[in-house]
Design an enzyme around this catalytic site. Structure first.
Site, short mmCIF file in Angstrom:
data_model
loop_
_atom_site.label_atom_id
_atom_site.label_comp_id
_atom_site.label_asym_id
_atom_site.label_seq_id
_atom_site.Cartn_x
_atom_site.Cartn_y
_atom_site.Cartn_z
N ASP A 1 0.36 -1.32 0.36
CA ASP A 1 -0.01 -0.42 -0.02
C ASP A 1 0.95 0.78 -0.49
O ASP A 1 1.55 1.48 1.38
CB ASP A 1 -1.33 -0.18 2.17
CG ASP A 1 -1.89 0.91 1.75
OD1 ASP A 1 -3.39 0.64 0.77
OD2 ASP A 1 -2.05 1.98 2.32
N HIS B 1 -10.47 -1.71 -4.90
CA HIS B 1 -11.40 -1.19 -4.41
C HIS B 1 -11.31 0.66 -4.06
O HIS B 1 -12.15 1.28 -3.44
CB HIS B 1 -10.98 -1.50 -3.15
CG HIS B 1 -9.92 -1.24 -2.54
ND1 HIS B 1 -8.45 -1.70 -2.96
CD2 HIS B 1 -8.96 -0.40 -1.70
CE1 HIS B 1 -7.21 -1.59 -2.35
NE2 HIS B 1 -7.95 -0.73 -2.17
C1 GLC Z 1 -4.39 2.98 -0.62
C2 GLC Z 1 -5.77 2.01 -0.17
C3 GLC Z 1 -7.07 2.78 -0.87
C4 GLC Z 1 -6.34 3.66 1.31
C5 GLC Z 1 -5.21 4.10 1.52
C6 GLC Z 1 -4.84 4.19 2.72
O1 GLC Z 1 -4.66 4.10 -1.07
O2 GLC Z 1 -5.59 1.80 -1.39
O3 GLC Z 1 -8.33 2.45 -0.18
O4 GLC Z 1 -7.48 3.49 1.61
O5 GLC Z 1 -4.30 2.97 0.41
O6 GLC Z 1 -4.17 3.52 3.47
#
Ligand code: GLC
Length: 534
Positions: free
Chosen positions: A202, A321
């Site tokens: 992430d 998502h």
């Molecule tokens: C990434 C994830 C997202 C999340 C963000 C913070 O972009 O895909 O869903 O909100 O990181 O962790």
């Protein structure tokens, strides 16, 4: 199948948002046992691996992307034993498991942060990005949170500010601290030892921030976050040696994999982080933004191919998502013909395709009509300018029973009102369905080396309406012809191609001949046709 089939390069990865896939316990949230029960379905699609969005304990400020314990399972999803059973059952079916590692930040309920905020002298005091207030008493610099407002939150206990790129409940850790670095590498090791096959990292390119905490230069934009050039709060040079270290750790185990989610992604950045010795792959999100114009898709492929190091393997994705589903972006009502063209595009690219649960049955986003019904904090904050990400996270539509067969309880997000007609069971029974088309595409991809491994040669044509390209190995040539328009259009072929003999492998318009008429392959409206040179 080739002896040298490598799952993450030759295969296809299926993303599951666990809380919305299958609920075995009746509490309205999907869980690990629910996924285990559906492994036959996943295997029947013809995919090779499953990426699970976070399954760790989390207070859910950001639905699992705020982790309070990296080496455990959230009790609502199950236990470590349930996870081991899922892993084993997946492996028995030849399916790999990829976990989502959220290591830029923890939850504010993580034990590390609770310690860290307690005072300035505890052993974890330097595990997060703490700074004294500016002389004026305000935040230490201008860094912003991508989820809104300042990135700095004042902590009355410590009398200092901490930085959070996302929610204030998601404090960013201090990757410059060697103990933090070690603790995070141990997280990789914990799951590798358990047998996990890979990781999706992430927002990895946010791990490091400028050591001097310099303010970002200003630029024009609407939100505070967009009114600055993000040169000091992400993409710092320290990232590259860390990626190399992560890669060597993964290489200690056979066939392990890491794909990075590039924050503020561009094809160029994604390419840089997936160059040899770094991550195996990185996401390029360009294709999540395109309108239904073949020109965009053509340019996107060319830009991605040009940016990548020759040894790096590309990835392609149309859904995840965080964005509206492609069915919502380009679909026409409940008609799936465009989605078949999109699926044929995705599954015939040179690169690993990523699918998102429900994409194979053309799930549409649920409408988000009232602020009071929103679950995603991004939507709550920016309503009505932005509605957030609930739309693409609705429960999987399995059948036409109550709650689409997802749960016996009350689902955490509403089931789409089209679930009575649009569901797995209904599409299983319909040979013309999108689900069958995905299965056919996946099977053809698997059985056709040129589609898995071949180089791509784009054909110049009428990019306002059609996209044509070849996939080619020394032994095999495949022609992919995609008509994005609702008109009959011929794909004009050069002399050599028009004189070749072709066999149709698949068309969404049913069985057809590969007849070339006047030097062109005729295409029906929204036809996706894949041909093999004989
Ligand atoms: C990434 C994830 C997202 C999340 C963000 C913070 O972009 O895909 O869903 O909100 O990181 O962790």
């Amino acid at each position: 199948m080739d002896k040298d089939f490598l799952w993450w390069r030759d295969g296809v990865i299926y993303q599951i948002y666990p809380r919305s896939f299958a609920d075995s316990s009746g509490d309205g949230l999907g869980d690990l046992n629910g996924i285990t029960e559906q492994l036959d379905y996943i295997q029947s699609l013809g995919v090779d691996a499953i990426w699970l969005s976070p399954i760790y304990p989390s207070p859910d400020a950001d639905f699992g992307y705020d982790v309070s314990d990296y080496t455990n399972i959230d009790p609502r999803f199950g236990t470590l034993e349930d996870f081991d059973r899922l892993l084993q059952a997946a492996h028995q079916r030849g399916l790999r498991i990829v976990l989502d590692l959220v290591l830029n930040h923890t939850s504010d309920q993580h034990a590390w942060f609770l310690e860290s905020r307690s005072d300035k002298s505890n052993p974890y005091h330097d595990w997060y990005l703490w700074r004294d207030p500016a002389p004026s008493g305000g935040p230490p610099n201008n860094w912003a949170s991508v989820f809104g407002g300042s990135g700095w939150e004042f902590d009355p206990q410590r009398k200092q500010y901490y930085f959070h790129m996302f929610y204030k409940e998601q404090p960013d850790v201090n990757w410059r601290n060697p103990q933090v670095r070690q603790a995070m590498l141990n997280v990789f090791r914990f799951w590798l030892e358990r047998g996990v096959d890979g990781f999706r990292l992430d927002v990895f390119n946010c791990y490091f921030k400028d050591a001097g905490f310099r303010s970002n230069p200003a630029k024009t934009g609407i939100r505070k976050f967009d009114r600055q050039e993000h040169i000091y709060d992400n993409d710092q040079p320290e990232m590259l040696p860390l990626l190399e270290e992560i890669r060597s750790l993964l290489d200690e185990y056979p066939e392990r994999y890491a794909i990075g989610e590039t924050f503020l992604a561009t094809a160029r950045k994604a390419a840089q982080y997936s160059a040899p010795g770094r991550l195996h792959a990185a996401f390029n999100f360009d294709f999540l933004k395109y309108r239904w114009k073949p020109r965009f898709f053509l340019n996107g492929v060319q830009r991605w191919e040009q940016a990548l190091h020759p040894e790096t393997w590309p990835t392609y994705v149309l859904n995840n998502h965080d964005v509206r589903r492609i069915a919502t972006r380009v679909g026409k009502g409940e008609d799936d013909e465009r989605l078949k063209v999109a699926a044929a595009f995705l599954l015939t690219q040179r690169g690993t395709p990523f699918l998102y649960y429900g994409e194979e049955i053309g799930m549409r986003d649920i409408p988000v009509r009232k602020r009071s019904e929103i679950k995603d904090p991004v939507g709550k904050r920016y309503w009505p300018i932005m509605v957030g990400r609930d739309g693409c996270r609705s429960p999987m539509q399995w059948n036409d029973e109550a709650q689409a067969g997802f749960t016996s309880g009350t689902p955490w997000l509403p089931v789409h009102e089209n679930a009575g007609q649009r569901n797995v069971a209904a599409q299983e029974a319909d040979p013309e369905s999108l689900l069958h088309f995905y299965r056919q595409l996946l099977q053809i991809r698997r059985n056709t080396p040129a589609l898995r491994r071949g180089m791509i040669i784009t054909l110049t044509n009428d990019p306002r309406a059609i996209l044509g390209y070849l996939r080619q190995t020394t032994e095999q040539t495949v022609l992919v012809a995609l008509n994005f328009s609702k008109r009959y259009i011929p794909l004009v072929l050069g002399r050599e191609l028009r004189n070749a003999d072709w066999k149709v492998l698949l068309s969404n318009k049913g069985p057809r001949e590969a007849e070339i008429e006047n030097g062109a392959l005729p295409l029906a409206p929204n036809e996706a046709c894949i041909l093999l040179r004989e």
